[in-house]
Write a protein that holds these residues in place. Sequence first.
Motif, PDB file in Angstrom:
ATOM      1  N   THR A 121      22.165  40.049 -29.302  1.00  0.00           N
ATOM      2  CA  THR A 121      21.313  39.354 -30.276  1.00  0.00           C
ATOM      3  C   THR A 121      21.464  37.836 -30.180  1.00  0.00           C
ATOM      4  O   THR A 121      21.266  37.128 -31.164  1.00  0.00           O
ATOM      5  N   PRO A 125      17.908  38.861 -33.843  1.00  0.00           N
ATOM      6  CA  PRO A 125      17.791  40.322 -33.815  1.00  0.00           C
ATOM      7  C   PRO A 125      16.400  40.842 -33.480  1.00  0.00           C
ATOM      8  O   PRO A 125      16.199  42.037 -33.358  1.00  0.00           O
ATOM      9  N   SER A 174      21.691  45.744 -41.886  1.00  0.00           N
ATOM     10  CA  SER A 174      20.815  45.194 -40.850  1.00  0.00           C
ATOM     11  C   SER A 174      19.824  44.200 -41.446  1.00  0.00           C
ATOM     12  O   SER A 174      19.491  43.188 -40.823  1.00  0.00           O
ATOM     13  N   GLN A 177      20.811  40.718 -41.355  1.00  0.00           N
ATOM     14  CA  GLN A 177      20.679  40.033 -40.067  1.00  0.00           C
ATOM     15  C   GLN A 177      19.394  39.221 -40.001  1.00  0.00           C
ATOM     16  O   GLN A 177      19.323  38.209 -39.285  1.00  0.00           O
ATOM     17  N   ARG A 188      23.600  32.783 -38.455  1.00  0.00           N
ATOM     18  CA  ARG A 188      23.868  34.106 -37.905  1.00  0.00           C
ATOM     19  C   ARG A 188      25.046  34.731 -38.648  1.00  0.00           C
ATOM     20  O   ARG A 188      25.922  34.027 -39.138  1.00  0.00           O
TER      21      ARG A 188
END
Length: 230
Positions: A121, A125, A174, A177, A188
């Motif tokens: 990533t 992502p 997720s 992200q 990040r």
Amino acid sequence: MSALRLHLVRHGETLFNVRHQLQGWCDAPLTPRGLKQVEALGEHFRDVPLVAAFSSDLTRTRATTLGGLAAHPSIEPVWLRELREWNFGGWEGQSNPSLWEPLFASRGYRYGEEGHWALLTANGPEEVIDLIAASDVSGLAETAAQVTERMRAAVRIITTAVDSGDVLVVTHGSALQTLIPAFVPGARIEAGYPNCGVTTVTISDGVASLGRLDASCSLPEYVTSGFVLP
């Protein structure tokens, strides 16, 4: 102008987390450890002067949000579809390795190898989300464009509703992200964001910054009888 402090939280541990299954938009109940984490979250925010709360509308995030607001009964949380987890489509309910192992291998990396998620990533992502969508024979998984627009919409809703003070925001591993870069461009976070981990985004004079992860509510020392923990 006073700062806006957004306390971003991943939901408490679920049965699918323990069983290493892809969860996405489907749901699984919180484990006994997850319930303990949610209790700890309530204590964590007891003396924080929260002014509002926003949460994904899925069951596991609703339960986590209500626990986090235990000391703030006057706050009515806002349930947002926009804060849901990535939609894994036909992969939901499958084992994590069934998706991740071939996906990592397709780019020359190994699932579970330290540092390989960061390499996969490196540019964000989005490529990973599109690889998931391309591999989903059901055609139900979201594309990166769809996830990104959802997260940007969540940011607009939250920052339009509240311009200062402390705000609880409960979402998914997720989803964080993609949500965190929507608040803080270029920011990040590492993979493996713990259940009930807390990271604070502070927005002051139009500038957003990302704080350190607080994993104290994840309760790594708590052992759940009858469950095999990750």
